[in-house]
Each structure stands twice: as structure tokens, then as C-alpha cells.
Design a protein around this motif. Structure first.
Motif, PDB file in Angstrom:
ATOM      1  N   ASN A 264       0.800  -1.229   0.000  1.00 30.33           N
ATOM      2  CA  ASN A 264       0.000   0.000   0.000  1.00 30.33           C
ATOM      3  C   ASN A 264       0.835   1.283   0.000  1.00 30.33           C
ATOM      4  OD1 ASN A 264      -2.518   1.252  -0.051  1.00 30.33           O
ATOM      5  ND2 ASN A 264      -2.526   1.530   2.167  1.00 30.33           N
ATOM      6  N   LEU A 265       1.885   1.307   0.801  1.00 31.34           N
ATOM      7  CA  LEU A 265       2.676   2.541   0.886  1.00 31.34           C
ATOM      8  C   LEU A 265       3.429   2.839  -0.405  1.00 31.34           C
ATOM      9  CD1 LEU A 265       4.153   2.600   4.491  1.00 31.34           C
ATOM     10  CD2 LEU A 265       1.987   3.438   3.631  1.00 31.34           C
ATOM     11  N   TYR A 266       4.173   1.877  -0.883  1.00 31.03           N
ATOM     12  CA  TYR A 266       4.950   2.124  -2.101  1.00 31.03           C
ATOM     13  C   TYR A 266       4.044   2.303  -3.318  1.00 31.03           C
ATOM     14  CZ  TYR A 266       9.212   1.373   0.548  1.00 31.03           C
ATOM     15  OH  TYR A 266      10.222   1.490   1.470  1.00 31.03           O
ATOM     16  N   ALA A 267       2.871   1.678  -3.300  1.00 32.22           N
ATOM     17  CA  ALA A 267       1.936   1.889  -4.417  1.00 32.22           C
ATOM     18  C   ALA A 267       1.554   3.371  -4.484  1.00 32.22           C
ATOM     19  CB  ALA A 267       0.687   1.023  -4.234  1.00 32.22           C
ATOM     20  N   ASP A 268       1.297   3.967  -3.325  1.00 30.39           N
ATOM     21  CA  ASP A 268       0.967   5.402  -3.313  1.00 30.39           C
ATOM     22  C   ASP A 268       2.123   6.234  -3.866  1.00 30.39           C
ATOM     23  OD1 ASP A 268      -1.579   5.088  -2.383  1.00 30.39           O
ATOM     24  OD2 ASP A 268      -1.200   5.834  -0.359  1.00 30.39           O
TER      25      ASP A 268
END
Length: 262
Positions: free
Chosen positions: A170-174
Motif C-alpha cells: 500500500n505505501l509504495y503503491a501510493d
DNA sequence: CTAGATGTTAAGGT
DNA sequence: CACCTTAACATCTA
């Protein structure tokens, strides 16, 4: 925050600390994290062996301990490895401890217990059975393009789907979507070649840079979204307030001004 | 006290 | 079939 870069750090950590030492015992402090194996069987299979090398695919780490014998680690939400030198006491949330005969040990720490520890015979077979997609840092642009264009739904949901591309969380996707200046809810199937190329480049750049910085959030570039990914956070590019929304079942943070919906 | 948090999966609905 | 949302898991923190 074990996404691909963090798991890569764990791999390097394990490689530099825990190879070639005789495993004298395996202590299971909480069998909740064991996958398809009992504590007794895990110990029986590993005792007397040595970790020889490791391989990472997406968020999974595989450690070779013999012919047809690999330890498989998944770090869930809070998993981490800690090497314990000379009887150093393990953290309270260590769930499995691999003791070596030199009195050192490797602890699998996992506060929230969403991690997984298991044994497999064959890495390729495991990846197939689990249906994991290609690793996010291994995939080629044509492969990336084929996956994105063949699936409907929000681009972010595709990036997060481990069965399509393995390793992005989730974090790196953002961050990837921010760097590609793309709205997370953009329909994947509608992306044109230039959009896909931008997204592909951002994916590689973000993951590689995170690894190069040893996933130390304090060292991430000021131009990155990740450090401001919170309430009242502002876009590092235009200074406007960041927005959050649930996309692909997860909270997304993005700048509605800089990240246009395609 | 409650809501939400980095991961994955199952269940049910459209 | 392909996609969506929700809930669940265990535990801590804001």
C-alpha cells in the motif's frame, strides 16, 4: 513495513548474518505463525542443517537449508528478522527462533502475527501454487504492459494484487502513483503506452531507491509523498492538501491536483 | 473508547 | 467470469 524493499533488506540482513551456521534448535514461541507444519516437525527438519543462501520473490523470502528444503518467510504487517549474537535475549514478540550451535540465533519477530513461517520443497512450485505474479523488480516492460492492459479496475488495485505483480504494498503503491503523476483510481485498461511507460519507470525507480536508502524513511527524498502520507499532509510538489480515499480496499493518499485521473 | 494501521484471504454481491 | 466491498485475523497507537 514489509513490502518488497523491506523484504530485500531482510534478505541481505539474513545473508550477512545467518548463513553457514549449524542450526542446533528451533524454538517456536507462538505456533500461530507456522504454516502447514508443526513446531516439532519444523525443528526435526531443520536441526543439524545450515542456511545456505536465500532468494526473494515479491514479499516472500526463501532460505535454502538443503536439497528440496527451503524455509519460507512472509513478514505480514510487522514481521522482521533479528540476529542475536551470543545469547542476546530475543525480543518479546519473537515468534520463532533459529538457534545456531555457535550460540547465536536468528529471531523471526512479528508483533501482529500476520507473518508466516513454513517449509517448502521447491520455490518455483510454491510460486506457482500460490499464484504469485512476477517480481516487481524483475518484470519487463512488455510484461508489465500486458498485465495492466489485460485487467480492469483501478490501477492501484492492480499494483497491489500479488497474483499479478508481486512485491508492491500500500505505501509504495501510493508513492509509485505519485511519481507517475497518476490518480490511483485510474482505470488500468485505459492507460496508453506513454502512461504505462511512466508507471513502469516509477515502479522501478521507487523500489530501487527505497532499497538504495535501506528503506530508512528518514532518508527518503523530500520530494516523495511517503513522508507526508498522513492527515494534514501536503503535496511535496504543489503544496496543496493531500487527499485520502479507499481504493482497492486500502487507504490511498494522493494529490488530486498533481495526479490526474486517466 | 474507537478507529485505523504496512498484508492476505474468504465470503458475498453486482 | 471479473470485479467490488466487507470482514476477519492480532495487536498496538493516535
Amino acid at each position: 513495513m514489509p513490502e518488497l524493499p523491506e523484504v530485500e533488506m531482510s534478505k541481505r540482513y539474513l545473508d550477512s548474518t545467518s548463513l553457514h551456521q549449524r542450526i542446533s534448535n528451533v524454538e517456536v514461541h507462538d505456533s500461530y505463525v507456522l504454516e502447514r507444519i508443526s513446531a516439532r516437525e519444523l525443528g526435526r527438519r531443520l536441526r543439524g542443517r545450515r542456511f545456505q543462501k536465500s532468494e526473494r520473490h515479491g514479499k516472500h523470502l526463501f532460505v535454502r537449508a538443503g536439497d528440496e528444503l527451503w524455509l519460507r518467510l512472509h513478514f505480514g504487517m510487522t514481521g522482521a528478522l533479528e540476529y542475536l549474537k551470543h545469547d542476546k535475549v530475543a525480543p518479546k514478540t519473537a515468534r520463532v527462533i533459529f538457534r545456531f550451535s555457535n550460540s547465536c540465533a536468528l529471531a523471526f519477530d512479528d508483533q501482529r502475527k500476520f507473518g508466516e513461517v513454513g517449509l517448502i520443497e521447491n520455490v518455483e512450485k510454491f510460486l506457482r501454487t500460490r499464484g504469485l505474479g512476477p517480481d516487481a523488480l524483475e518484470i519487463s516492460f512488455p510484461g508489465f504492459k500486458a498485465i495492466l492492459s489485460k485487467h480492469r479496475g483501478a490501477t492501484k488495485a492492480i499494483l497491489l494484487n500479488q497474483q499479478l505483480i508481486a512485491g508492491i504494498g500500500n505505501l509504495y503503491a501510493d508513492e509509485i502513483l505519485f511519481r507517475a503523476r497518476m490518480h490511483p483510481a485510474s482505470e488500468a485498461a485505459r492507460l496508453r503506452d506513454k502512461d504505462l511507460a511512466r508507471l513502469f519507470r516509477a515502479t522501478r525507480q521507487v523500489l530501487a531507491k527505497a532499497i538504495a536508502l535501506k528503506t530508512d524513511f528518514n532518508r527518503l527524498p523530500k520530494s516523495w509523498l511517503l513522508t507526508r502520507r498522513e492527515k494534514r499532509g501536503r503535496c511535496p510538489r504543489c503544496g496543496r492538501a493531500l487527499q485520502s480515499a479507499t481504493i482497492g480496499g486500502r487507504t490511498s493518499w494522493f494529490c488530486a491536483h498533481c495526479q490526474k485521473r486517466i
